[in-house]
Each structure stands twice: as C-alpha cells, then as structure tokens.
Enzyme design. Structure first.
Site, short mmCIF file in Angstrom:
data_model
loop_
_atom_site.label_atom_id
_atom_site.label_comp_id
_atom_site.label_asym_id
_atom_site.label_seq_id
_atom_site.Cartn_x
_atom_site.Cartn_y
_atom_site.Cartn_z
N ASN A 9 -6.73 -2.50 2.34
CA ASN A 9 -6.27 -4.19 2.28
C ASN A 9 -7.84 -4.86 2.06
OD1 ASN A 9 -3.74 -4.41 2.25
ND2 ASN A 9 -3.69 -4.01 4.40
N ARG A 47 0.67 -1.17 -0.32
CA ARG A 47 0.12 -0.40 0.13
C ARG A 47 0.57 1.16 -0.05
NH1 ARG A 47 -4.14 -0.84 4.88
NH2 ARG A 47 -1.60 -2.14 5.09
#
EC number: 6.2.-.-
Length: 740
Positions: free
Chosen positions: A37, A19
């Site tokens: 996520n 990320r």
C-alpha cells in the site's frame, strides 16, 4: 521471455483484501515480486514469463467483491529481482489519493464462525475478515493499515497474528482482525454507567424482551432499540426521543421475517442483502405484526437486515432501530456523549471499547423501476466518490441547511460526505466541522474554492464565507439539477425540473417549483409556479393549513373550521404580505392540498403532509385537473387553480382527489417540458428536489415524459433531496473553473 513490470492500481484497493488477492494471483501464476500500500493506492512489481505477467494484469480486473479498480498503469523494469512474492510494508509518503472503503456487512464465512460453538470466535460480536467489517468509521488516516485505525490500541494475540500473516488465510492483512482474547470487549451498563452482571448480549436481549429501551453502540454511532412488537416500549421510545410521528426503521433477522412485514421484490431483496445493508423502504403488509407506534398511519415500512455480528446476536425478534439522538441532534458516537445525551431515553447501554472515529447514520433507500433511489446516503456508501470531469480546482462544497452533506472534489472525484443532518444547532454544526476536517485529512484535499448556497442565513453559507477563500455561490435549484447531471455523468444542457420545499432564488424570493434550462455552468429560469405568500414564514412549513389559507381556500371548508381561531388572521397576513415571503414551492402546494383533504394541519417532521398525501392516493386513478401555462420566458402556473379544482372535487364527494392531484403535478411537468422543447430543442429532462422522493409522482412523471419522447434523468447515487445539494455545488464550481 522473462520480464519485470511495475504496476500501480488505483481505486478502492485498501482494506478490501486486495493485497492478499494480488499475492494469491501472482503465486498461482508462478510470478515473483511484491505488493504494498501507499498513499495513492497499491503498488506491485511482478516478474516472470511475459504470458504469465499478461494473465496477471488481466486478473487484476476481477478483484475481491469489496474492491473497485479505477485505473491500472504499468511500466517496464529490468528483470532480475528477488525470487518469491511478498507483501511489503506500506509507504505513507507522497500526496494521499488512496480511496477508503465503506463499512461492509458481516460476510457469510464470519457468520458461520459466529454461530459455531467449536470456533474460537463463537458469539464474538466483533468477528470480521478482509471481506467484511468496519472500514470508514474506524479509519483515522491512510494508507489503510492497523495503526491508522481505531483498532491500533488492540495488540493481536498470537493466533490472530498467525492468521494475519498467513497468505492462505482469509484474514491475511485484515486490519481489524481480533478475537475474544485480544479484541474489543462488550459491556452492558445501566443508565448510570455502571456495568450490569451476566453475559452482556443475553442480558440485553432479556432487557429488550421486558420492554426496555436500549442504547446500542453500532458501527457509526449509537442506536436506540426496542422490541418492535411491544406497543408500550415503542411508545416510550417515541415519547422520550421527542419524535411524535416520523416512522421508525425495523431491523429483522432475515428475509423470511422481512417478508412477514412487507412485500419484497427482487431489486429490494438485492438491496436488503447487499454488503451496504441500507434501510429499504418497503410496502407494508396489511396486518404486519408490529406495534402501531412503529410507523403510525404509514403504508410503508423501513426495514434493514443485521450488518454487524452484534446485530445478528440481538435481532432474533424484530427491533426498532433508530438513531441514537434526541430529535434534531446529531447521532451520538462517543461513549461519554452517549451517556450524557441518551441517559434520559435508554434504560441500559450495550457498549464496547472500540472507538468510532466518524459518526455515520444508517443509509435509507428505496427502489424505483428496479433501480435504487437514495433517500439518505451514509453508512455503507460513504466515502465512495462520484466521478466529475477531470481538472479544475480543489473544491469544498458546503451543502444546504437541511439534510446537510458537504462535498470535497478534486482530480475528477467528488467525495460526498455522510449524512450530517439539519444545521440548526451547535451540536450539528460541530459535527459538520469535524467531518470537513476529517475528509480534508483523509483525502489530502486543500480547497482553493468554496461553493455554497445563496441563502445568507444558512449556517453552511456562513461557514463558507468564513473560510477566507474564493467563493462560488450556486443557486439552490441549479444545484439540485446539477447534482442529477453529475449523478448521471452528464454535463447537460437539459430541461431541469427542481421541485422542493423552499430554496433561495436569485431574486431574493423562495423558489421551489422550477423549470430551468441548465447545464453545469449556469441556468435560465424558464418556468415556475406562480408565487403565493408563505403566511408566518417558517410557521407555514410547520402548519400546512396556513398554505390552504394562502391559496384562497373558502372559509366554509373543513380546514378553515378546524383552524377557525386563527384563519381570518392568517388570511389577512397573507393578503398584506406581512411576514409572508412569496414562494413558488411545489412542496408548499402539496401542504395546501393535504390540509384541504384533512390529511394533516400540522406536521412533526419535514415533508410529513406530502408523505401522508401520497399514502392516500389510489394508484389506479388516471384522472387529472387542467394545467395552464401563462406567459413565456419564464412561463408561470397558477397553483391556486389546482387547489380550486381539488376543492371542487372534494365538495362533490369525489374519492380519488389525492391521486388526481399527483397526476396533475406530473402533467404539469410534461406540459412544461414540452413547451421548453419547442423553444430550445432540448429532449432530456433532469428531475430533482425532495418532491421527487414521492415514487408515485416520480413514476407518473417519468411515464408521461417518456411517452412524449423525452430522455429522463433521475437520481441513482445521491438523493434528490437536499442531501445531494453539495454534489451539485461541487459540479457547478468545477465546471465553471474548467470553462474560464
């Protein structure tokens, strides 16, 4: 033209800095959007120029080092979302399919901090970032966020929280982030559990230097450590652990020290220094400065480099580093269990308050022809999946009795477990059951089929039969060959050669020297070693001299004289077949030859006689004994003829008998494969079974097969020994379901 695109990325993309990587990639291209996520992996929305979005999608194919991108899918969205790019909260809803990263060795940047007196993490034994540190061993669930790890109990201090939330920091969304102010604490205790005074690391180093045996809490469990150059310390560890002969692994500080102990080629160096940090089996240097009790009588040595900050702080001198258990028990990973089970072995415990959720032994590997050949697949590798054909039912494959692993397979992925061990006691069975339950939760796989070995007395078979689900019985050696096929992403058919100690055959006898015509759905037994009695059953595995008696070695030979008190009785037992099940095992043939050559009459661990026989072989010798194949479909080979030739050379004083025997077994494989190619037209041979951990035999066999024009498949991701059986079982059960 401004566009907005929804992106889904699947693979190992949680807990590896993916990320933050996406955030940096998007902002660098001037894109707006979000990333987060969820139960399947990572979801992304990006908005901006079409060209910039396309460059963003291309950039996703070059992720951070620990990430593995398996699949990227996109769909168009209407533009007009918020400006800026954000990491958003995780979405835990839906069926879980996200992959969990394996534990990774401490990265160079974190090591610099560890060694920098001006850094706030100087000498802090839990330093980590998005590029390194604990993963699988601390994960309790997915998505991979701090509340779903054993770090949940440690609230971040302001300084760590600032790093965690700063997109420019390498600890941006690093879930195990911590420091001395807010993270786990180290403590050195006596065997009674009471904390000892002083700095725990320095006191532990002094304790080791003074000849003590230390229990050390690592990533996946406790180690038992001793100074590798201290003969009395290593001998004490060996005695207390009840491990008479099996070699210990050694942890060294760096490659320079590793090269003082062993020869290290470029492929071995790459393995030693990889983020996985396995134990690598290396060729030991003559006169290596190690205690003789580290690896008695062995020309190889298992070496690993430090993979946690704590290891780096401790390993100034080479240390024996072995699993924290008594032989035949699972590794201890919970503190109270460690003190209870290891208190009689270790004089001190270096422990901490970060729980280990999944016990995971060190992985063991070696190099064959420049490629990795796994011996034990565990920490650093698990739970990376092995691909299987897509479709089919959710499968639980229960594995074998020895070197057990289990496997859960679904949606084209096979999750082979960490090393469990030999299922021969309650403690190991409990560890097995806990592992299955954790994998089922972690990967949201509810099996509808249970695959198992045919041996009715294996605990793994009994576990399968108790599940109350449809069963898929898989013959042991078919599972070996199927594991090699799956390992090489092949469906077959092939000529499969499965050589090992023993495995239950379809006729109720003990197989182990098998030539199969096999694919993933079935097999034909096309050839095998002619069965001989196994005098006394399991006793013959512990006492290789019994196999010499079974193979008809003359009573006047040294092996008979050394065992004269029981020789005639065992010979009679074998002749009558009482308590002597027939076996075609090549592993037992190795035992017989080892006993004849005076290598080993009794063993302290599985395969010891064969390992030491390999050590005796002269690699320059090319001679071999004749090999004759009798009959057809299946053909048979008389192992007794090979043993007789060994005896004749021994009596003639020939000094290269071990090498000739190895060459003969390789010739047997080539001759058998050529016979089966004539009958079937197949030109690919798959080699599996524990016997093919012997790299001298493997090299001679592959060389001979390739010289005859065969394509040869060998293992590369799971071991050829019984640690790979569960993958083979899963592959067979899946293939059978897909072909119905």
């Amino acid at each position: 033209m401004r566009i907005r695109t929804a992106v889904r990325v699947e693979g190992v993309v949680q807990g590896v800095g993916f990320r933050p990587f996406v955030h940096g990639l998007a902002t660098g291209l001037g894109l707006a959007g979000l990333v987060g996520n969820d139960a399947r992996g990572v979801f992304i929305e990006v908005e901006g120029d079409r060209d910039a979005v396309e460059r963003f999608l291309g950039g996703l194919r070059e992720p951070p080092p620990l990430a593995v991108v398996e699949r990227i899918t996109t769909r168009a969205l209407p533009p007009g979302g918020p400006r800026g790019f954000a990491i958003v909260g995780s979405d835990a809803t839906g069926r879980r399919a996200a992959l969990v990263a394996a534990d990774s060795a401490t990265c160079d940047e974190c090591l610099r901090e560890l060694r920098d007196p001006a850094n706030r993490r100087h000498r802090y034994p839990f330093v980590n970032c998005t590029g390194c540190g604990p993963r699988f061993t601390i994960v309790t669930g997915v998505p991979y966020d701090r509340p779903n790890t054993t770090m949940a109990r440690f609230a971040m201090c302001d300084a760590c929280a600032a790093e965690y939330h700063d997109p420019a920091d390498r600890r941006f969304h690093a879930q195990p982030v911590c420091c001395p102010a807010c993270g786990p604490r180290l403590v050195l205790c006596g065997a009674d559990g009471r904390a000892l005074p002083g700095d725990p690391v320095e006191a532990a180093r002094t304790f080791l230097a003074d000849g003590g045996v230390l229990a050390l809490k690592g990533l996946g469990g406790y180690h038992l450590a001793a100074t590798a150059r201290d003969e009395s310390a290593v001998a004490a560890l060996r005695s207390r652990k009840h491990r008479e002969d099996k070699p210990f692994a050694v942890m060294v500080a760096d490659l320079v020290t590793a090269r003082l102990l062993a020869e290290v080629d470029p492929a071995e160096e790459a393995l030693l220094t990889s983020p996985r940090r396995p134990i690598v089996l290396l060729r030991r240097r003559a006169g290596a400065p190690l205690a003789g009790a580290v690896a008695p009588g062995n020309r190889s040595i298992g070496v690993m480099l430090p993979y946690t900050p704590l290891h780096h702080l401790l390993a100034a001198e080479p240390l024996v580093m072995t699993s924290g258990n008594v032989s035949d028990e699972p590794i201890a990973h919970r503190d109270e269990d460690a003190f209870a089970r290891l208190g009689a072995i270790a004089g001190a415990f270096l422990t901490h308050d970060r729980p280990i959720h999944v016990r995971t032994d060190d992985s063991v590997t070696r190099v064959f022809r420049g490629r990795e050949l796994p011996v034990r697949r565990s920490r650093g590798y698990v739970p990376a999946p092995v691909p299987l054909p897509p479709g089919g039912p959710a499968v639980l494959a229960c594995g074998a009795q020895l070197k057990n692993t289990f496997c859960l397979a679904h949606d084209g992925r096979a999750f082979v477990s960490h090393h469990i061990g030999d299922l021969e006691n309650y403690e190991t069975l409990r560890a097995y059951e806990e592992g299955v339950a954790h994998f089922r939760r972690l990967f949201a796989i509810t099996p509808s089929v249970v695959a198992h070995d045919l041996h009715p007395e294996y605990l793994s078979t009994k576990y399968a039969l108790d599940r109350g689900l449809p069963l898929a019985g898989v013959q042991h050696h078919h599972a070996h060959v199927a594991a090699c096929l799956a390992d090489n992403e092949s469906a077959g058919p092939v000529i499969g050669v499965a050589f090992d100690g023993t495995g239950y055959g379809t006729d109720g006898t003990l197989w182990g020297g098998e030539f199969l015509i096999a694919d993933l759905t079935g097999f034909e037994r096309a050839g095998h070693l002619l069965p001989v009695p196994l005098p006394g059953g399991a006793a013959a595995i512990r006492e290789p001299w019994r196999m010499a008696a079974a193979y008809g070695v003359p009573a006047g030979l040294d092996v008979a004289r050394r065992n004269a008190a029981n020789w005639d009785r065992v010979v009679a037992l074998a002749r009558r077949g009482v308590g002597s099940p027939p076996t075609s095992s090549v592993g037992r043939l190795f035992d017989a030859v080892a006993a004849v050559l005076g290598v080993r009459d009794r063993v302290g661990y599985e395969g010891q006689a064969a390992v030491e026989l390999e050590q005796r072989a002269d690699p320059g010798e090319r001679g071999a004994y004749p090999v004759r194949l009798d009959g057809d479909a299946p053909f048979t080979v008389r192992g007794a003829d090979i043993v007789a030739a060994v005896v004749a050379d021994l009596e003639a004083g020939v000094p290269v008998v071990s090498a000739r025997f190895h060459n003969t077994v390789a010739r047997l494989v080539v001759t058998g494969a050529a016979r089966l190619r004539e009958r079937t037209g197949l030109t690919t041979v798959a080699l599996s079974g524990g016997v093919f951990q012997n790299v001298l035999l493997l090299d001679r066999t592959v060389t001979g097969l390739e010289a005859e024009g065969f394509k040869v498949l060998v293992h590369r991701r799971v071991p050829p020994n019984d640690g790979g059986i569960s993958l083979g079982q899963a592959a067979v059960a899946t293939a059978r379901a897909l072909t119905r």
